[in-house]
Design an enzyme around this catalytic site. Structure first.
Site, mmCIF file in Angstrom:
data_model
loop_
_atom_site.group_PDB
_atom_site.id
_atom_site.type_symbol
_atom_site.label_atom_id
_atom_site.label_comp_id
_atom_site.label_asym_id
_atom_site.label_seq_id
_atom_site.Cartn_x
_atom_site.Cartn_y
_atom_site.Cartn_z
ATOM 1 N N SER A 1 0.868 -1.191 0.000
ATOM 2 C CA SER A 1 0.000 0.000 0.000
ATOM 3 C C SER A 1 0.895 1.228 0.000
ATOM 4 C CB SER A 1 -0.891 -0.012 1.238
ATOM 5 O OG SER A 1 -1.362 1.294 1.498
ATOM 6 N N MET B 1 -8.830 7.779 -0.649
ATOM 7 C CA MET B 1 -9.611 8.235 0.518
ATOM 8 C C MET B 1 -10.119 9.652 0.251
ATOM 9 S SD MET B 1 -7.149 6.827 3.544
ATOM 10 C CE MET B 1 -6.676 5.099 3.645
ATOM 11 N N HIS C 1 -8.500 0.487 -4.011
ATOM 12 C CA HIS C 1 -9.408 0.367 -2.861
ATOM 13 C C HIS C 1 -10.073 1.722 -2.644
ATOM 14 C CE1 HIS C 1 -9.595 -0.457 1.818
ATOM 15 N NE2 HIS C 1 -10.790 -0.365 1.258
ATOM 16 N N MET D 1 -12.197 4.149 -0.832
ATOM 17 C CA MET D 1 -12.823 4.500 0.455
ATOM 18 C C MET D 1 -13.455 5.879 0.271
ATOM 19 S SD MET D 1 -9.749 3.010 2.766
ATOM 20 C CE MET D 1 -8.699 2.954 1.292
ATOM 21 N N ASP E 1 -6.542 -6.613 4.621
ATOM 22 C CA ASP E 1 -6.035 -5.238 4.484
ATOM 23 C C ASP E 1 -6.048 -4.522 5.825
ATOM 24 O OD1 ASP E 1 -7.066 -2.285 2.548
ATOM 25 O OD2 ASP E 1 -5.229 -2.797 3.640
ATOM 26 N N HIS F 1 -1.287 -1.736 -4.237
ATOM 27 C CA HIS F 1 -2.560 -1.409 -3.576
ATOM 28 C C HIS F 1 -2.677 0.099 -3.488
ATOM 29 C CE1 HIS F 1 -6.002 -2.330 -0.957
ATOM 30 N NE2 HIS F 1 -5.601 -1.350 -0.175
ATOM 31 N N ASP G 1 -4.856 3.124 -2.147
ATOM 32 C CA ASP G 1 -5.911 3.512 -1.202
ATOM 33 C C ASP G 1 -6.423 4.912 -1.532
ATOM 34 O OD1 ASP G 1 -3.994 1.761 1.117
ATOM 35 O OD2 ASP G 1 -6.115 1.303 0.699
ATOM 36 N N MET H 1 -11.519 -5.864 6.054
ATOM 37 C CA MET H 1 -10.650 -4.885 6.706
ATOM 38 C C MET H 1 -10.232 -5.384 8.092
ATOM 39 S SD MET H 1 -10.146 -2.524 4.568
ATOM 40 C CE MET H 1 -9.207 -1.491 5.711
HETATM 41 C C1 DX5 Z 1 -6.334 1.535 5.457
HETATM 42 C C2 DX5 Z 1 -5.956 1.089 4.093
HETATM 43 C C3 DX5 Z 1 -4.864 0.057 4.109
HETATM 44 C C4 DX5 Z 1 -3.577 0.552 4.727
HETATM 45 C C5 DX5 Z 1 -2.594 -0.587 4.823
HETATM 46 O O1 DX5 Z 1 -7.504 2.245 5.422
HETATM 47 O O2 DX5 Z 1 -7.072 0.565 3.420
HETATM 48 O O3 DX5 Z 1 -4.625 -0.406 2.796
HETATM 49 O O4 DX5 Z 1 -3.033 1.568 3.969
HETATM 50 O O5 DX5 Z 1 -1.464 -0.169 5.532
HETATM 51 P P1 DX5 Z 1 -0.888 -1.038 6.734
HETATM 52 O O6 DX5 Z 1 -0.440 -2.331 6.161
HETATM 53 O O7 DX5 Z 1 0.257 -0.241 7.243
HETATM 54 O O8 DX5 Z 1 -1.985 -1.224 7.729
HETATM 55 ZN ZN ZN Z 2 -6.547 -0.543 1.504
#
Ligand code: DX5
Ligand code: ZN
Length: 546
Positions: A288, A317, A346, A348, A458, A313, A315, A420
């Site tokens: 990530s 947000m 991903h 969010m 994740d 990955h 993320d 999650m």
């Molecule tokens: C959290 C994300 C994860 C996160 C993973 O909301 O969806 O993908 O970045 O990072 P680690 O492995 O450090 O928890």
């Molecule tokens: Zn994620």
């Protein structure tokens, strides 16, 4: 990534190819697992993603042609045809039996030969070194007739000792056959030894280029690289194309990998179930990139690509669904130019149904939305759009959320479920062990209702929690802080892979024990198990095995 099909669906189909091939080989007690497995991604990517063909109409006049010149890879070739839909995969269990259509080497299909051949077989193989010449004949005829059909030929590196290969390559260069793509399954093993010991081929790339071929080189087990090279090949004019696919003989079964003894030998039938479990257990590591130092995403991607991770990955947000904001589709578009590694995106974000097109246009390979942010109709609309564009659809659920009942309607075409293990919003949070029970239950329930996709873990995944999530059913592992948080990316990726291997070996050993073949399995697997003997607490037992 121009897959024309969903990345995870392609991976799953290729996994099925290996599983049907090994069932045929163990049932027959003979066959060639080594070559069937080294060429699995090559044949799978062609049949499931790139070639124009129609299993319901094998003689379609517009079809592309595939010539398997290294015909001993027959179990892999037959399984690929079966998984593509030319015949029922269960027929693989009749491999090499008297009266079966699936003999040791394929027979070109015709009405006359229909009792010992299967539809889709364009070439009768056996003696090596000939298939390329046949492919050139078909390509030349197509060119002379002004037809657009393309010809794909698979050759081996042992086979490349044959003089006929080089005669043929000169002819293809002379006739500028840009409708011909030849793929070399470069697994560096032939019969009972290593090619470079028996008849050195290198510099193989220079050889083909000197014979006026356009040459590309790829990791032959990375579908994204094979797709990339095939896309480039389609743009080449006035030259035939050679794709050198660096592969591992027997890839997929760790004690067979890169081991000449598995060229033409079958593992014992009693081990089939354990081998199938191994083939079904491939793990994917997805760093990530929001973890570690702020941004600098390009550098982070380059660093993990060098370490051979499976995907990236991403993320996304929006600061609404989660209390943090990262990046959006425009950033992903820029990053897309950097690498052919699959993008595991991903989302969010609130209202993903309104924004999904942006992420489709950004050429993500997997797009996962949160169950908490969409209704049944919205998710179905998203899923339909993604499938239509050859993108793997996924759904994510927060630690406190259960999968919505309506999801059971969508399982057939669902490629990933993110469970999650932290409350989303930041990298570097602590893994929540309480989600493991849910993960175990979900993995079981969803599969009972037809889910054939991947469970993705994740949040807070590191060398310890990875094994717990593995045992709970996860096979895709997101790792942020564990990869980018410690300053040693190389060591971190190796450590995660090591822990995934320990979890796999423990599982296979338990399965072999249940089947009462523990000692037999340990004997076959000894050289693989030695590095893990301490963690698996089997040192003495392993030492006693001669
Ligand atoms: C959290 C994300 C994860 C996160 C993973 O909301 O969806 O993908 O970045 O990072 P680690 O492995 O450090 O928890
Ligand atoms: Zn994620």
């Amino acid at each position: 990534m121009g897959f024309n099909m969903r990345y995870l669906d392609l991976k799953r189909k290729i996994r099925d190819v290996r599983m049907w091939a090994i069932q045929g080989i163990t049932e027959a007690g003979s066959g060639h697992p080594g070559a069937s497995f080294s060429a699995a991604e090559i044949m799978g990517t062609l049949y499931f993603s790139k070639m124009r063909h129609d299993p319901s109409n094998p003689d379609w006049s517009e079809r592309d042609y595939f010539i398997d010149s290294k015909a001993h890879s027959a179990p892999g070739f037959y399984s690929t045809l079966a998984v593509a839909g030319y015949f029922q995969p269960q027929e693989l269990r009749t491999l090499r039996q008297f009266g079966s259509r699936l003999q040791g080497h394929p027979v070109r299909y015709s009405q006359h030969q229909k009792h010992h051949s299967v539809p889709g077989t364009e070439y009768s193989g056996g003696s090596e070194g000939i298939g390329l010449s046949v492919g050139i004949g078909i390509a030349l005829a197509n060119k002379m007739d002004g037809r657009k059909n393309r010809v794909f030929v698979l050759i081996g590196d042992g086979e490349s000792n044959e003089g006929q290969i080089w005669e043929a390559s000169m002819a293809a260069g002379k006739f500028k056959l840009d409708n011909l793509v030849t793929i070399l399954d470069r697994n560096r093993i032939q019969q009972d030894g290593f090619t470079e010991d028996i008849m050195p081929l290198d510099p193989i790339k220079d050889k083909w280029a000197a014979f006026n071929w356009q040459v590309f080189e790829v990791d032959g087990h990375r579908v994204e690289q094979i797709v990339d090279a095939l896309n480039k090949a389609a743009q080449v004019h006035d030259k035939p194309v050679m794709i050198i696919a660096n592969t591992i003989k027997g890839n997929g079964i760790r004690h067979m990998a890169n081991n000449p003894q598995w060229h033409g030998k079958a593992p014992p039938k009693r081990q089939t179930e354990v081998l199938l479990e191994e083939l079904e257990s491939e793990c994917l590591i997805a760093p990530s990139i929001i973890a570690g130092e702020r941004e600098n995403y390009e550098d982070k991607i380059r660093k993990v690509e060098r370490e051979g991770v499976d995907m990236i990955h991403l993320d996304v947000m929006d600061g609404q669904f989660v209390p943090n904001t990262t990046f959006f589709a425009d950033t992903i578009k820029k990053l897309r130019r950097l690498t052919s590694l699959p993008f595991d995106t991903h989302l969010m974000i609130e209202n993903p149904v309104k924004k999904i097109q942006d992420y489709i246009d950004a050429r993500c390979d997997i797009i996962t939305v949160h169950a908490e942010t969409c209704t049944e109709d919205e998710f179905k609309e998203i899923q339909e759009k993604l499938i239509d564009k050859g993108i793997s659809p996924g759904i994510a659920i927060n630690p406190g959320t259960d999968v919505p009942k309506w999801l059971y309607d969508c399982l057939h075409n669902l490629d990933v479920v993110i469970v999650m293990s932290v409350n989303p919003g930041y990298a570097g949070q602590k893994f929540m062990p309480e989600v493991l029970t849910k993960m175990v239950m979900l993995n079981k329930q969803l599969r009972e209702h037809g889910f054939r996709g991947y469970i993705e873990a994740d949040g807070g995944i590191d060398a310890t929690t990875l094994q717990q999530a593995y045992d709970a059913g996860a096979r895709i592992f997101v790792a942020g802080a564990a990869v980018y948080g410690g300053g040693d990316i190389h060591g971190a990726v190796i450590h995660l892979r090591h822990k995934a291997a320990v979890a796999l070996e423990r599982r296979l050993l338990n399965h072999a024990t249940q089947l009462n073949i523990r000692a037999d399995w340990m004997k076959a697997r000894k050289h693989i198990l030695i590095p893990y003997a301490n963690e698996l607490r089997i040192e003495e037992e392993l030492h006693a095995i001669k």
